[in-house]
Design a protein around this motif. Structure first.
Motif: not given
Length: 124
Positions: A88, A91-92, A94-97
Protein backbone atom coordinates in the motif's frame (compact mmCIF):
# COMPACT_ATOMS: atom_id res chain seq x y z
CA UNK A 1 14.67 -33.67 -4.73
CA UNK A 2 12.69 -36.83 -4.27
CA UNK A 3 14.53 -37.59 -1.04
CA UNK A 4 13.75 -34.15 0.39
CA UNK A 5 10.18 -33.78 -0.89
CA UNK A 6 9.03 -37.34 -1.41
CA UNK A 7 8.59 -36.69 -5.13
CA UNK A 8 9.72 -34.60 -8.05
CA UNK A 9 6.96 -31.97 -8.29
CA UNK A 10 5.40 -31.67 -11.74
CA UNK A 11 6.09 -27.94 -11.84
CA UNK A 12 9.84 -28.69 -11.88
CA UNK A 13 9.62 -30.96 -14.94
CA UNK A 14 9.20 -28.32 -17.69
CA UNK A 15 12.33 -26.43 -16.58
CA UNK A 16 15.02 -26.68 -19.22
CA UNK A 17 18.56 -27.67 -18.27
CA UNK A 18 20.55 -26.23 -16.60
CA UNK A 19 17.71 -24.20 -15.06
CA UNK A 20 16.20 -27.22 -13.33
CA UNK A 21 19.39 -28.02 -11.41
CA UNK A 22 19.91 -24.37 -10.50
CA UNK A 23 16.26 -23.90 -9.53
CA UNK A 24 16.29 -26.95 -7.30
CA UNK A 25 19.59 -25.83 -5.77
CA UNK A 26 18.19 -22.41 -4.93
CA UNK A 27 15.05 -23.89 -3.42
CA UNK A 28 16.95 -26.58 -1.52
CA UNK A 29 19.60 -24.25 -0.16
CA UNK A 30 17.40 -21.25 0.64
CA UNK A 31 14.12 -22.80 1.69
CA UNK A 32 15.15 -26.18 3.06
CA UNK A 33 18.75 -25.46 3.99
CA UNK A 34 20.16 -24.12 7.21
CA UNK A 35 20.53 -20.34 6.81
CA UNK A 36 20.51 -17.24 9.00
CA UNK A 37 16.69 -17.31 9.00
CA UNK A 38 14.77 -20.05 10.75
CA UNK A 39 12.38 -22.24 8.76
CA UNK A 40 9.53 -20.32 10.42
CA UNK A 41 10.93 -16.94 9.38
CA UNK A 42 11.54 -18.12 5.82
CA UNK A 43 7.97 -19.40 5.58
CA UNK A 44 6.62 -16.02 6.68
CA UNK A 45 8.87 -14.14 4.25
CA UNK A 46 7.76 -16.47 1.45
CA UNK A 47 4.12 -15.97 2.38
CA UNK A 48 4.56 -12.20 2.37
CA UNK A 49 6.14 -12.23 -1.08
CA UNK A 50 3.51 -14.63 -2.41
CA UNK A 51 0.65 -12.51 -1.11
CA UNK A 52 2.05 -9.28 -2.56
CA UNK A 53 2.76 -10.86 -5.95
CA UNK A 54 -0.74 -12.38 -5.84
CA UNK A 55 0.49 -15.85 -6.79
CA UNK A 56 -2.07 -18.47 -5.73
CA UNK A 57 0.49 -21.27 -6.15
CA UNK A 58 3.11 -19.64 -3.94
CA UNK A 59 0.50 -18.44 -1.45
CA UNK A 60 -0.79 -21.98 -0.99
CA UNK A 61 2.71 -23.44 -0.74
CA UNK A 62 3.99 -20.88 1.77
CA UNK A 63 0.85 -21.09 3.93
CA UNK A 64 1.32 -24.84 4.17
CA UNK A 65 5.05 -24.35 4.79
CA UNK A 66 4.20 -21.90 7.59
CA UNK A 67 1.76 -24.33 9.14
CA UNK A 68 4.51 -27.00 9.15
CA UNK A 69 6.57 -24.63 11.32
CA UNK A 70 3.68 -24.10 13.77
CA UNK A 71 2.72 -20.64 12.56
CA UNK A 72 -0.81 -19.93 13.80
CA UNK A 73 -3.70 -18.83 11.60
CA UNK A 74 -3.61 -15.47 13.36
CA UNK A 75 0.10 -15.09 12.51
CA UNK A 76 -0.63 -16.00 8.88
CA UNK A 77 -3.34 -13.33 8.75
CA UNK A 78 -1.05 -10.76 10.34
CA UNK A 79 1.78 -11.61 7.95
CA UNK A 80 -0.48 -11.03 4.97
CA UNK A 81 -1.76 -7.78 6.48
CA UNK A 82 1.78 -6.49 7.07
CA UNK A 83 2.67 -7.42 3.48
CA UNK A 84 -0.36 -5.55 2.17
CA UNK A 85 0.56 -2.52 4.26
CA UNK A 86 4.01 -2.47 2.67
CA UNK A 87 2.53 -2.74 -0.81
CA UNK A 88 0.00 0.00 0.00
CA UNK A 89 2.61 2.53 1.04
CA UNK A 90 4.93 1.50 -1.79
CA UNK A 91 2.14 2.36 -4.22
CA UNK A 92 1.65 5.75 -2.57
CA UNK A 93 5.38 6.54 -2.61
CA UNK A 94 5.90 5.43 -6.23
CA UNK A 95 2.67 6.91 -7.55
CA UNK A 96 3.45 10.29 -6.02
CA UNK A 97 7.13 10.06 -7.04
CA UNK A 98 8.17 10.92 -3.50
CA UNK A 99 11.79 12.00 -3.33
CA UNK A 100 13.90 8.98 -2.31
CA UNK A 101 16.61 11.01 -0.58
CA UNK A 102 13.98 12.83 1.49
CA UNK A 103 12.37 9.51 2.38
CA UNK A 104 15.73 8.09 3.52
CA UNK A 105 16.47 11.18 5.62
CA UNK A 106 13.03 11.08 7.26
CA UNK A 107 13.34 7.35 7.95
CA UNK A 108 16.77 7.84 9.53
CA UNK A 109 15.34 10.58 11.76
CA UNK A 110 12.44 8.33 12.79
CA UNK A 111 14.79 5.43 13.60
CA UNK A 112 16.99 7.73 15.67
CA UNK A 113 13.99 9.13 17.56
CA UNK A 114 12.49 5.70 18.26
CA UNK A 115 15.89 4.37 19.40
CA UNK A 116 16.29 7.30 21.79
CA UNK A 117 12.78 6.72 23.18
CA UNK A 118 13.49 3.03 23.72
CA UNK A 119 16.78 3.81 25.47
CA UNK A 120 15.07 6.36 27.72
CA UNK A 121 12.33 3.87 28.61
CA UNK A 122 14.93 1.20 29.39
CA UNK A 123 16.73 3.64 31.72
CA UNK A 124 13.53 4.36 33.69
Amino acid sequence: MEEALGQVPGFMEPLAEPASDHSWGLFRDLVLGETELSAREKALVGLSAAAVTKCPYCTYFHKEEARLTDVTEEEIEETITVASNTQYFSTILHGNEYDHDEFVAETDEIVEYVSEQEEAAADD
